[in-house]
Design a protein around this motif. Structure first.
Motif, mmCIF file in Angstrom:
data_model
loop_
_atom_site.group_PDB
_atom_site.id
_atom_site.type_symbol
_atom_site.label_atom_id
_atom_site.label_comp_id
_atom_site.label_asym_id
_atom_site.label_seq_id
_atom_site.Cartn_x
_atom_site.Cartn_y
_atom_site.Cartn_z
ATOM 1 N N GLU A 1 53.579 46.220 46.028
ATOM 2 C CA GLU A 1 53.194 44.361 45.565
ATOM 3 C C GLU A 1 53.839 43.709 44.858
ATOM 4 O O GLU A 1 54.358 44.280 43.875
ATOM 5 N N GLU B 1 49.303 37.778 50.430
ATOM 6 C CA GLU B 1 48.062 37.855 49.537
ATOM 7 C C GLU B 1 47.363 37.057 48.704
ATOM 8 O O GLU B 1 48.015 36.701 47.617
ATOM 9 N N SER B 2 46.655 36.918 48.232
ATOM 10 C CA SER B 2 45.499 36.129 47.726
ATOM 11 C C SER B 2 45.294 34.876 48.001
ATOM 12 O O SER B 2 46.436 33.857 48.083
ATOM 13 N N GLY B 3 44.134 34.522 47.933
ATOM 14 C CA GLY B 3 43.725 33.121 47.711
ATOM 15 C C GLY B 3 43.579 32.410 48.784
ATOM 16 O O GLY B 3 44.397 31.179 48.997
ATOM 17 N N LEU C 1 38.696 48.281 48.365
ATOM 18 C CA LEU C 1 38.987 47.887 46.316
ATOM 19 C C LEU C 1 38.376 49.306 46.115
ATOM 20 O O LEU C 1 37.318 49.499 46.533
ATOM 21 N N LYS D 1 35.454 43.343 48.946
ATOM 22 C CA LYS D 1 35.658 43.331 47.324
ATOM 23 C C LYS D 1 34.156 43.060 47.041
ATOM 24 O O LYS D 1 33.834 42.020 47.149
ATOM 25 N N LEU E 1 48.228 51.087 47.580
ATOM 26 C CA LEU E 1 48.987 49.906 47.097
ATOM 27 C C LEU E 1 50.342 50.642 45.821
ATOM 28 O O LEU E 1 48.781 51.479 45.261
ATOM 29 N N LEU F 1 46.396 39.411 53.704
ATOM 30 C CA LEU F 1 45.823 39.510 53.666
ATOM 31 C C LEU F 1 44.349 39.211 52.541
ATOM 32 O O LEU F 1 44.434 38.376 51.881
ATOM 33 N N ILE F 2 43.130 39.035 53.013
ATOM 34 C CA ILE F 2 41.955 38.378 52.375
ATOM 35 C C ILE F 2 40.940 38.887 52.238
ATOM 36 O O ILE F 2 40.045 39.521 52.904
ATOM 37 N N GLY F 3 40.559 38.396 51.112
ATOM 38 C CA GLY F 3 39.321 39.371 51.044
ATOM 39 C C GLY F 3 38.109 38.094 50.572
ATOM 40 O O GLY F 3 37.551 37.643 50.534
ATOM 41 N N GLU F 4 38.559 37.235 48.796
ATOM 42 C CA GLU F 4 37.244 36.567 48.421
ATOM 43 C C GLU F 4 37.033 35.193 49.849
ATOM 44 O O GLU F 4 35.471 35.259 50.382
ATOM 45 N N LEU G 1 52.086 48.518 42.661
ATOM 46 C CA LEU G 1 52.101 47.163 41.887
ATOM 47 C C LEU G 1 53.360 47.463 41.930
ATOM 48 O O LEU G 1 54.208 48.078 40.623
ATOM 49 N N GLU H 1 39.566 42.009 53.434
ATOM 50 C CA GLU H 1 39.285 42.995 51.928
ATOM 51 C C GLU H 1 37.412 43.165 52.042
ATOM 52 O O GLU H 1 36.911 42.530 52.433
ATOM 53 N N PHE I 1 36.196 45.193 39.331
ATOM 54 C CA PHE I 1 36.382 45.744 41.054
ATOM 55 C C PHE I 1 34.835 46.045 41.442
ATOM 56 O O PHE I 1 34.682 45.502 42.539
ATOM 57 N N LYS J 1 43.020 49.985 48.131
ATOM 58 C CA LYS J 1 43.706 49.758 47.161
ATOM 59 C C LYS J 1 43.232 49.688 45.730
ATOM 60 O O LYS J 1 41.756 49.953 45.277
ATOM 61 N N PHE K 1 44.501 51.303 41.479
ATOM 62 C CA PHE K 1 45.654 50.405 40.494
ATOM 63 C C PHE K 1 45.892 51.880 40.406
ATOM 64 O O PHE K 1 46.217 53.430 39.704
HETATM 65 O O1 LIG Z 1 40.308 37.609 47.523
HETATM 66 P P1 LIG Z 1 41.536 37.487 48.047
HETATM 67 O O2 LIG Z 1 41.869 36.147 47.341
HETATM 68 O O3 LIG Z 1 41.909 36.465 49.469
HETATM 69 O O4 LIG Z 1 42.316 38.527 47.259
HETATM 70 C C1 LIG Z 1 42.563 39.482 48.422
HETATM 71 C C2 LIG Z 1 43.519 40.128 47.504
HETATM 72 O O5 LIG Z 1 45.288 39.860 47.644
HETATM 73 C C3 LIG Z 1 43.939 40.685 46.227
HETATM 74 O O6 LIG Z 1 41.887 41.284 46.037
HETATM 75 C C4 LIG Z 1 44.568 41.685 45.316
HETATM 76 C C5 LIG Z 1 46.214 41.279 45.427
HETATM 77 N N1 LIG Z 1 46.307 41.996 44.753
HETATM 78 C C6 LIG Z 1 45.775 42.936 44.147
HETATM 79 C C7 LIG Z 1 45.553 44.022 43.160
HETATM 80 C C8 LIG Z 1 44.509 44.634 43.081
HETATM 81 C C9 LIG Z 1 43.650 43.954 43.190
HETATM 82 C C10 LIG Z 1 43.424 43.081 43.955
HETATM 83 C C11 LIG Z 1 44.478 42.736 44.837
#
Ligand SMILES: O=P(O)(O)OC[C@@H](O)[C@@H](O)c1c[nH]c2ccccc12
Length: 476
Positions: free
Chosen positions: A174, A225-227, A98, A65, A146, A246-249, A148, A63, A104, A125, A127
């Motif tokens: 998601e 996704e995330s963390g 993003l 971001k 994406l 899915l890896i961002g940070e 949600l 990602e 973001f 990515k 909303f």
């Molecule tokens: O940075 P992370 O913790 O690796 O996460 C990435 C991604 O999953 C996260 O940015 C995200 C997951 N779902 C979202 C919905 C909207 C915006 C952002 C996101």
């Protein structure tokens, strides 16, 4: 709640956009683009995003971001185009971009700018609350969007998915909890992303994707996704048949994306390298350099822009570091000639790159102690299965082109190699942008590169050094 605030801000943003550029104009542009793509791929959409997530044992969506509501600004320096290139070389299956501006710090045009420099698919990515944004995503050059479950109801999800499909866009749907997973399944999502982050309080639990994964049937692509931060987490996801992470940070903060993905994926040990088509003294100087030094160096004796005469080959090979093994590449040459050259040049390996038969390989075997490799140009799984029992020491799989026997720079569908039961060499359009993915997803005994290391038809020193550098990081 932050999510409600972001969604409200997004609705306002879309309302403004609609005034600047009416939906009909964006819709038309999206339809034109979709039609162009459909025609270019022979009448059907290829959905590259979902295909990319089925390639390997673990596929990474990396990602881009700058900031997030939970972390604030993540990186001050944000050369997003360079980051995208680095992600591709590091072996990303896809890139998530993003575009949400307020929380973001995203910009729509990031998608276009990234699409211009990479060949892997892009997830836009944002909303998404309105069809307008789906048309927009298409125009920007995304391959996926994406959606949600926490924002859209079932009717909206179904409607947005149908529109996306019509435009050749994939949807990452998601979910964060059981109820949302059920909702995603109810609308027949083909890709479900399980968010480990609770968007209500930002708490993160990587176990969430593993727990909810069991609710999802085979055939649906699952993305965690995330963390995600560690190799242990990736291993746990892999064990639970999660297709992608899915890896961002973690990646945004890492200095060296290729090293970071190797840490997460795990090193691929034992891979050998062949650099093919050496024809000049400069090329030998490059391969002799300890930072390069491939296991094999290929010399083409067949008709080719890289052809060498016997005396040139002899001369070049005499200058080569003794650790490097010389491979002679032949197309439909007679067996006596090849056996004689193996002896006199000398060559450690004879590579048959034409229409040689199994009988010919057997005859050659009687005449030489050199190892024999058979190159197979792959059009279908049958091409692979047909050679499974060959007496050749190794098979080398290359792309098929009607007008050439090799070195075409073309990549073939690596999935066709799944049924190959023996070690093999992977060739065909390998270069620095796809070598990490090739190594991790195809797991060959060796990788063979030629045209991907050239500029204007001759080997390029910088490209070779860079290529070997990536391979070293992937092997670790
Ligand atoms: O940075 P992370 O913790 O690796 O996460 C990435 C991604 O999953 C996260 O940015 C995200 C997951 N779902 C979202 C919905 C909207 C915006 C952002 C996101």
């Amino acid at each position: 709640m932050i999510l409600d605030t972001i969604v409200a801000a997004t609705r306002e943003r879309v309302a403004v956009l609609k005034k600047v550029k009416p939906i009909e104009a964006v819709r038309q542009a999206a339809l034109v683009r979709a039609e162009e793509e459909r025609t270019a791929s022979g009448g059907t959409f290829t959905f590259p995003f979902e295909r990319a997530l089925m390639e390997g044992s673990m596929n990474f969506i990396c990602e881009i971001k700058k900031a997030s509501p939970s972390k604030g600004v993540i990186v001050e320096e944000f050369p997003f185009v360079d980051i995208a290139k680095e992600y591709e070389e590091a072996g990303a299956a896809a890139i998530s971009v993003l575009t949400e501006p307020a929380y973001f710090m995203g910009v729509d045009s990031y998608v276009t700018d990234v699409a211009d420099v990479v060949t892997i698919p892009i997830l836009r990515k944002d909303f998404i609350v309105d069809e307008y944004q789906i048309y927009e995503s298409k125009v920007l050059g995304a391959s996926a969007i994406l959606l949600l479950c926490s924002v859209l109801d079932e009717e909206e999800l179904a409607r947005f998915m149908a529109l996306a499909t019509e435009l050749g866009l994939s949807c990452l749907v998601e979910a964060h909890n059981e109820e949302e997973v059920k909702k995603a399944l109810a609308v027949n999502a083909r890709i479900i992303g399980i968010n480990n982050r609770d968007l209500k309080d930002f708490s993160v639990d990587v176990g969430n994707s593993i727990r909810l994964r069991s609710l999802i049937p085979d055939g649906v692509i699952v993305v965690a996704e995330s963390g995600i931060k560690s190799a242990d987490e990736i291993e746990a996801l892999r064990e639970h048949q999660i297709h992608a992470a899915l890896i961002g940070e973690t990646l945004m903060r890492s200095e060296d994306k290729t090293k970071a993905l190797t840490e997460l994926f795990g090193p691929v040990r034992g891979l050998q390298v062949k650099i093919c088509g050496l024809s000049r003294t400069e090329d030998i100087t490059v391969v002799n350099n300890p930072a390069v030094r491939p296991t094999y160096a290929g010399f083409v004796f067949a008709e080719s822009p890289r052809r060498v005469s016997v005396s040139d080959a002899r001369n070049l090979i005499s200058q080569m570091a003794p650790q490097i093994q010389a491979v002679g590449v032949f197309v439909n040459e007679d067996v006596e000639t090849m056996a004689h050259l193996a002896e006199t040049v000398p060559l450690q390996v004879i590579q048959l790159h034409g229409d040689e038969t199994e009988d010919m390989i057997k005859q050659l075997r009687q005449l030489t102690t050199a190892r024999i490799w058979k190159a197979v140009r792959v059009q279908s799984e049958d091409d692979v299965l047909r050679w499974n029992e060959s007496v050749a020491d190794l098979l080398l799989f290359d792309a098929y082109k009607t007008d050439a026997y090799g070195g075409t720079g073309h990549v073939f569908d690596w999935k066709l190699l799944k049924k190959c039961t023996k070690p093999f060499i992977l060739a065909g359009g390998i270069h620095s942008k796809n070598v990490a993915r090739a190594i991790r997803n195809v797991k060959p005994y060796a990788i063979d590169a030629s045209s991907g290391l050239e500029t204007d038809g001759v080997k390029n020193k910088e490209k070779i050094f860079h290529f070997m550098d990536i391979i070293k990081k992937v092997r670790n």
